[in-house]
Design a protein around this motif. Sequence first.
Motif, mmCIF file in Angstrom:
data_model
loop_
_atom_site.group_PDB
_atom_site.id
_atom_site.type_symbol
_atom_site.label_atom_id
_atom_site.label_comp_id
_atom_site.label_asym_id
_atom_site.label_seq_id
_atom_site.Cartn_x
_atom_site.Cartn_y
_atom_site.Cartn_z
ATOM 1 N N SER A 1 0.863 -1.186 0.000
ATOM 2 C CA SER A 1 0.000 0.000 0.000
ATOM 3 C C SER A 1 0.897 1.233 0.000
ATOM 4 O O SER A 1 1.836 1.322 0.805
ATOM 5 C CB SER A 1 -0.888 0.003 1.250
ATOM 6 N N THR A 2 0.604 2.197 -0.874
ATOM 7 C CA THR A 2 1.417 3.426 -0.904
ATOM 8 C C THR A 2 1.299 4.165 0.432
ATOM 9 O O THR A 2 2.233 4.847 0.842
ATOM 10 C CB THR A 2 0.973 4.360 -2.056
ATOM 11 N N GLN B 1 -1.951 -4.649 -1.641
ATOM 12 C CA GLN B 1 -2.804 -4.538 -0.442
ATOM 13 C C GLN B 1 -3.389 -3.144 -0.320
ATOM 14 O O GLN B 1 -3.385 -2.558 0.763
ATOM 15 C CB GLN B 1 -1.996 -4.865 0.815
HETATM 16 C C1 BTN Z 1 -12.004 4.758 -0.424
HETATM 17 O O1 BTN Z 1 -12.711 5.270 -1.293
HETATM 18 O O2 BTN Z 1 -12.444 3.884 0.333
HETATM 19 C C2 BTN Z 1 -10.577 5.212 -0.291
HETATM 20 C C3 BTN Z 1 -9.677 4.551 -1.301
HETATM 21 C C4 BTN Z 1 -8.239 5.012 -1.183
HETATM 22 C C5 BTN Z 1 -7.313 4.208 -2.082
HETATM 23 C C6 BTN Z 1 -5.941 4.784 -2.130
HETATM 24 S S1 BTN Z 1 -4.946 4.104 -3.420
HETATM 25 C C7 BTN Z 1 -3.543 4.870 -2.762
HETATM 26 C C8 BTN Z 1 -3.628 4.767 -1.263
HETATM 27 N N1 BTN Z 1 -3.071 3.501 -0.804
HETATM 28 C C9 BTN Z 1 -3.995 2.726 -0.256
HETATM 29 O O3 BTN Z 1 -3.787 1.586 0.213
HETATM 30 N N2 BTN Z 1 -5.188 3.327 -0.265
HETATM 31 C C10 BTN Z 1 -5.096 4.646 -0.874
#
Ligand code: BTN
Length: 246
Positions: free
Chosen positions: A21-22, A42
Amino acid sequence: MSTASSSAGAWRIHNHELVGSTNDLAAQQPGWNVVVAKRQLQGRGRYKRSWVSDEGGIWLSAVLPTPGQPETWAVLPLAAGWALREAIQSLGVTGLRLRWPNDLMLGTAKLAGILVERFNPETAVIGIGINYANSPESENPELAGMTTRLADLLQRLPAREQVLGALLAHLSIAQQRIEAGEVEAFLPALNRAWQIKRVTVTLNSPSRVVTGAFEGVDTQGRLLLALDSGEKLCLPPIEVELLREL
Ligand code: BTN
């Protein structure tokens, strides 16, 4: 390890092919760093949901400095939604709205989502997922018809770097306005981004469901509701479990 780094204004950009995950990588970075990935294994969304992060999307986490009192920054997740909408509009997409609190929607289809996480008091990680040229439904068929992507909304798809540049520029504006104490002046623009009229809200502790008119948010990001009963509520986002537009 990032595959390439570059700069844009105050931002330092770390590009990756594949990450978990970023947001987790950004957690270790100081302010004005941004982690971008082509794919996440993830990716996570709000409400502990997983976030489909297939090739072709723009998955990024921008680290914003949050100096001073924590209350000052309560509005930041909503301001991030404003920044996202402004950025995508600046690329020529029209008709966008925010779905509470900060999903970017075209009609009922989701174009982008935001997950804000705080790993330390000095910064906030703004995780943003934008459907750019990916196909989320190919990884999760349940998403069919529920998402849209930039490639379908623009005749000429801007480069990923252009989308990122617009987004980082608008996130900088949001951060600077909050830090400068200018939220009051910024609220009308923020409140215009939702276009919500009536809502049913599920509150937590004590659990309660209320219905009424959405009157926007205040400088601390609290939701203002005029209930059908005549009661007025002013709710910190943490007390709002679910907001359903009617
Ligand atoms: C949502 O609408 O529930 C929020 C989504 C957020 C996704 C982004 S992608 C970059 C960053 N890294 C993640 O693991 N999640 C956010």
